[in-house]
Write an enzyme that holds these catalytic residues in place. Structure first.
Site, PDB file in Angstrom:
ATOM      1  N   GLY A  59       0.945  -1.238  -0.225  1.00  0.00           N
ATOM      2  CA  GLY A  59      -0.058   0.135   0.021  1.00  0.00           C
ATOM      3  C   GLY A  59       0.939   1.385   0.066  1.00  0.00           C
ATOM      4  O   GLY A  59       0.326   2.274  -0.476  1.00  0.00           O
ATOM      5  N   SER A  60       2.012   1.236   0.730  1.00  0.00           N
ATOM      6  CA  SER A  60       2.942   2.338   0.670  1.00  0.00           C
ATOM      7  C   SER A  60       3.764   2.497  -0.727  1.00  0.00           C
ATOM      8  O   SER A  60       4.041   3.799  -0.841  1.00  0.00           O
ATOM      9  CB  SER A  60       3.971   2.096   1.858  1.00  0.00           C
ATOM     10  OG  SER A  60       3.309   2.153   2.887  1.00  0.00           O
ATOM     11  N   SER A 101       6.749   3.919   4.220  1.00  0.00           N
ATOM     12  CA  SER A 101       6.042   2.637   4.988  1.00  0.00           C
ATOM     13  C   SER A 101       4.970   3.117   6.134  1.00  0.00           C
ATOM     14  O   SER A 101       5.399   3.746   6.823  1.00  0.00           O
ATOM     15  CB  SER A 101       7.153   1.984   5.885  1.00  0.00           C
ATOM     16  OG  SER A 101       6.569   0.947   6.764  1.00  0.00           O
ATOM     17  N   SER A 103       3.193   1.574   8.154  1.00  0.00           N
ATOM     18  CA  SER A 103       3.552   1.278   9.678  1.00  0.00           C
ATOM     19  C   SER A 103       4.957   1.758  10.097  1.00  0.00           C
ATOM     20  O   SER A 103       5.238   1.721  11.230  1.00  0.00           O
ATOM     21  CB  SER A 103       3.632  -0.353   9.565  1.00  0.00           C
ATOM     22  OG  SER A 103       4.507  -0.937   8.970  1.00  0.00           O
ATOM     23  N   THR A 106       8.353  -1.936   7.557  1.00  0.00           N
ATOM     24  CA  THR A 106       8.706  -2.882   6.493  1.00  0.00           C
ATOM     25  C   THR A 106      10.199  -2.757   6.202  1.00  0.00           C
ATOM     26  O   THR A 106      10.761  -2.036   5.778  1.00  0.00           O
ATOM     27  CB  THR A 106       7.687  -2.476   5.324  1.00  0.00           C
ATOM     28  OG1 THR A 106       6.398  -2.446   5.722  1.00  0.00           O
ATOM     29  CG2 THR A 106       8.019  -3.185   4.171  1.00  0.00           C
ATOM     30  N   ARG A 153      -3.227  -0.167   2.987  1.00  0.00           N
ATOM     31  CA  ARG A 153      -3.920   0.132   1.772  1.00  0.00           C
ATOM     32  C   ARG A 153      -5.112   1.222   2.172  1.00  0.00           C
ATOM     33  O   ARG A 153      -5.541   1.767   0.940  1.00  0.00           O
ATOM     34  CB  ARG A 153      -4.555  -1.225   1.126  1.00  0.00           C
ATOM     35  CG  ARG A 153      -5.515  -1.951   2.009  1.00  0.00           C
ATOM     36  CD  ARG A 153      -5.348  -3.555   1.465  1.00  0.00           C
ATOM     37  NE  ARG A 153      -6.727  -4.242   2.203  1.00  0.00           N
ATOM     38  CZ  ARG A 153      -6.149  -4.935   3.194  1.00  0.00           C
ATOM     39  NH1 ARG A 153      -5.212  -4.788   3.946  1.00  0.00           N
ATOM     40  NH2 ARG A 153      -7.210  -5.462   3.824  1.00  0.00           N
ATOM     41  N   GLU A 239      -6.189  -8.258  -1.699  1.00  0.00           N
ATOM     42  CA  GLU A 239      -6.029  -8.065  -0.313  1.00  0.00           C
ATOM     43  C   GLU A 239      -7.574  -8.084   0.500  1.00  0.00           C
ATOM     44  O   GLU A 239      -7.846  -8.582   1.292  1.00  0.00           O
ATOM     45  CB  GLU A 239      -5.262  -6.967   0.205  1.00  0.00           C
ATOM     46  CG  GLU A 239      -3.816  -7.157  -0.047  1.00  0.00           C
ATOM     47  CD  GLU A 239      -2.990  -6.008   0.600  1.00  0.00           C
ATOM     48  OE1 GLU A 239      -2.788  -5.653   1.721  1.00  0.00           O
ATOM     49  OE2 GLU A 239      -2.460  -5.238  -0.419  1.00  0.00           O
ATOM     50  N   HIS A 255       0.420  -6.122 -28.453  1.00  0.00           N
ATOM     51  CA  HIS A 255       1.552  -6.676 -28.836  1.00  0.00           C
ATOM     52  C   HIS A 255       2.063  -8.022 -28.459  1.00  0.00           C
ATOM     53  O   HIS A 255       3.004  -8.638 -28.478  1.00  0.00           O
ATOM     54  CB  HIS A 255       2.671  -5.758 -28.764  1.00  0.00           C
ATOM     55  CG  HIS A 255       2.432  -4.386 -29.299  1.00  0.00           C
ATOM     56  ND1 HIS A 255       2.921  -4.232 -30.645  1.00  0.00           N
ATOM     57  CD2 HIS A 255       1.812  -3.339 -29.052  1.00  0.00           C
ATOM     58  CE1 HIS A 255       2.623  -2.824 -30.865  1.00  0.00           C
ATOM     59  NE2 HIS A 255       1.925  -2.380 -29.893  1.00  0.00           N
ATOM     60  N   LYS A 348       5.324 -11.816   7.629  1.00  0.00           N
ATOM     61  CA  LYS A 348       6.446 -10.799   8.222  1.00  0.00           C
ATOM     62  C   LYS A 348       6.780 -11.280   9.447  1.00  0.00           C
ATOM     63  O   LYS A 348       7.587 -11.174   9.792  1.00  0.00           O
ATOM     64  CB  LYS A 348       5.424  -9.379   8.495  1.00  0.00           C
ATOM     65  CG  LYS A 348       5.057  -8.719   7.004  1.00  0.00           C
ATOM     66  CD  LYS A 348       4.428  -7.407   7.349  1.00  0.00           C
ATOM     67  CE  LYS A 348       4.210  -6.643   6.075  1.00  0.00           C
ATOM     68  NZ  LYS A 348       3.411  -5.393   6.203  1.00  0.00           N
TER      69      LYS A 348
HETATM   70  C1  F6R Z   1      -1.855  -3.826   4.275  1.00  0.00           C
HETATM   71  C2  F6R Z   1      -1.052  -3.549   2.828  1.00  0.00           C
HETATM   72  C3  F6R Z   1       0.332  -4.115   2.582  1.00  0.00           C
HETATM   73  C4  F6R Z   1       1.148  -3.348   3.188  1.00  0.00           C
HETATM   74  C5  F6R Z   1       2.587  -3.620   2.851  1.00  0.00           C
HETATM   75  C6  F6R Z   1       3.824  -2.648   3.451  1.00  0.00           C
HETATM   76  O1  F6R Z   1      -3.083  -3.120   4.219  1.00  0.00           O
HETATM   77  O2  F6R Z   1      -1.787  -2.832   2.135  1.00  0.00           O
HETATM   78  O3  F6R Z   1       0.273  -4.151   1.231  1.00  0.00           O
HETATM   79  O4  F6R Z   1       1.217  -1.901   2.921  1.00  0.00           O
HETATM   80  O5  F6R Z   1       2.939  -4.938   3.616  1.00  0.00           O
HETATM   81  O6  F6R Z   1       3.658  -2.312   4.844  1.00  0.00           O
HETATM   82  P1  F6R Z   1       3.752  -0.767   5.163  1.00  0.00           P
HETATM   83  O7  F6R Z   1       2.843   0.222   4.275  1.00  0.00           O
HETATM   84  O8  F6R Z   1       3.202  -0.539   6.650  1.00  0.00           O
HETATM   85  O9  F6R Z   1       5.336  -0.249   4.777  1.00  0.00           O
END
Ligand code: F6R
Length: 359
Positions: A59-60, A101, A103, A106, A153, A239, A255, A348
């Site tokens: 999502g980031s 990121s 969170s 990541t 996301r 997701e 193509h 993770k």
């Molecule tokens: C969860 C999501 C994931 C996270 C990815 C990276 O909702 O969309 O695709 O975005 O695992 O985590 P962040 O965004 O926290 O770095």
């Protein structure tokens, strides 16, 4: 197979949508309005950069793909999205590395950021907190904090707004307040059209979800902008909808992929093809789409989904909003919680055990 929800009975949603993904998705215009306000108070020095390297995953990363698509006709420098532990050889002191990121935890993003800092890149960090905030403080790099508590996301409006404000304040992009205001108004009216209370026969987002249910969506972008949206649809169908989904784009698919459609030796009924359309498509693209539709519609179901609004951002976000809602309705049709992403969490966890073991 879980019991599916009646998507015309919003009072049933809570039994599956325990964390309220539908509400978060519906609040995209609210997030954009909040981000616009926060962006106004952001203080950053003017920067001179020859490239932008957006470090982020999932999502980031998506916020970067959409921002790059949004600014494609405006930016004077390239904007690359880096979705890995490594960074390209060309990154250096003329590169603006934006580490994103949601969170802040990541590991690919944190590792890539360390590499960018070692190569002397200029750095800006965007997160809701976590280790990325600590890294920014330790490096003395600007840190932009976005509101916490969302699945990454579902924080797209906050992330897009923070990134856009960063590029504007550093002088890399011009202001976009008017365009953002138009987009928010459009999304507010689309929210009324595609809201859970609007019945299936009048609701394009519900209709799309029901046509996709039981099939693998394949999403075609018709331009650079809608190719980025197609990628957003893929990740949201993955997701939220717990579905496979694949994307391609015009004119490239004419193509190669079109030959697979014309001559496939396996049944194609398992797919549902979504063409992301725009009223401003050039003639050759329209001809390509018509031709491709002729080939595919004989084999499986298709839909054409049109962007709304007039500005680049409004067009982009109107299609994002449709896909976000359709993927959430799809989860409800499948009888699953749109928020849960157990398998990503599990992965993770396994990786963090690995890195703890190394310390
Ligand atoms: C969860 C999501 C994931 C996270 C990815 C990276 O909702 O969309 O695709 O975005 O695992 O985590 P962040 O965004 O926290 O770095």
């Amino acid at each position: 197979m879980n019991a599916s929800c009646d998507i015309d009975s919003p009072e049933q949603f809570g039994s599956l949508d325990k964390e309220g993904m539908m509400e978060l998705v519906l609040n995209l215009p609210g997030q954009m309005a909040h981000a616009l306000e926060s962006g106004r108070t952001l203080n950053l020095p003017h920067l001179s950069a020859a490239q932008i390297l957006h470090l982020g995953m999932g999502g980031s990363a998506m916020a970067g793909h959409l921002l790059r698509a949004h600014l494609r006709d405006e930016l004077a420098i390239p904007y690359e999205i880096n979705q890995s532990y490594d960074i390209p050889a060309w990154a250096g002191s003329r590169t603006l590395a934006i580490a994103v990121s949601y969170s802040g935890e990541t590991e690919e993003t944190l590792t890539a950021l360390d590499k960018a800092a070692r190569k002397g890149c200029q750095v800006i960090c965007v997160a809701s907190g976590g280790s990325l905030r600590q890294r920014a403080l330790a490096m003395g790099a600007p840190f932009i904090e976005v509101p916490s508590g969302y699945p990454p996301r579902a924080a797209l409006g906050h992330l897009h707004g923070a990134l856009l404000a960063a590029l504007e304040k550093t002088g890399i992009a011009p202001p976009h307040d008017k365009e953002i205001t138009e987009t928010i108004a459009l999304l507010e009216s689309l929210r009324e059209e595609w809201h859970p209370r609007v019945p299936l026969e009048k609701n394009e987002a519900k209709r799309l979800a029901t046509r996709i249910a039981g099939k693998v969506p394949i999403v075609f972008g018709s331009s650079d902008a809608s190719a980025a949206v197609a990628y957003r649809w893929k990740t949201q169908f993955n997701e939220n909808g717990k579905s496979l989904c694949y994307t391609e784009r015009f004119p490239e698919l004419n193509h190669n992929e079109i030959v697979g459609w014309a001559h496939s030796f396996i049944p194609q009924k398992a797919f549902h093809v979504c063409f992301l359309r725009d009223s401003g498509e050039p003639e050759p693209i329209k001809t390509r789409i018509d031709f491709t539709e002729e080939i595919i519609s004989g084999k499986t179901t298709t839909d054409h989904l049109w962007s709304r609004g007039t500005s680049a951002l409004a067009k982009l976000m109107s299609l994002v909003f449709l896909g976000d809602l359709a993927s959430t309705y799809l989860a409800l049709l499948y009888g699953t919680n749109p928020t849960s992403i157990d398998v990503i969490t599990e992965m993770k966890k396994r990786l963090s055990t690995l890195s703890k073991g190394k310390k």
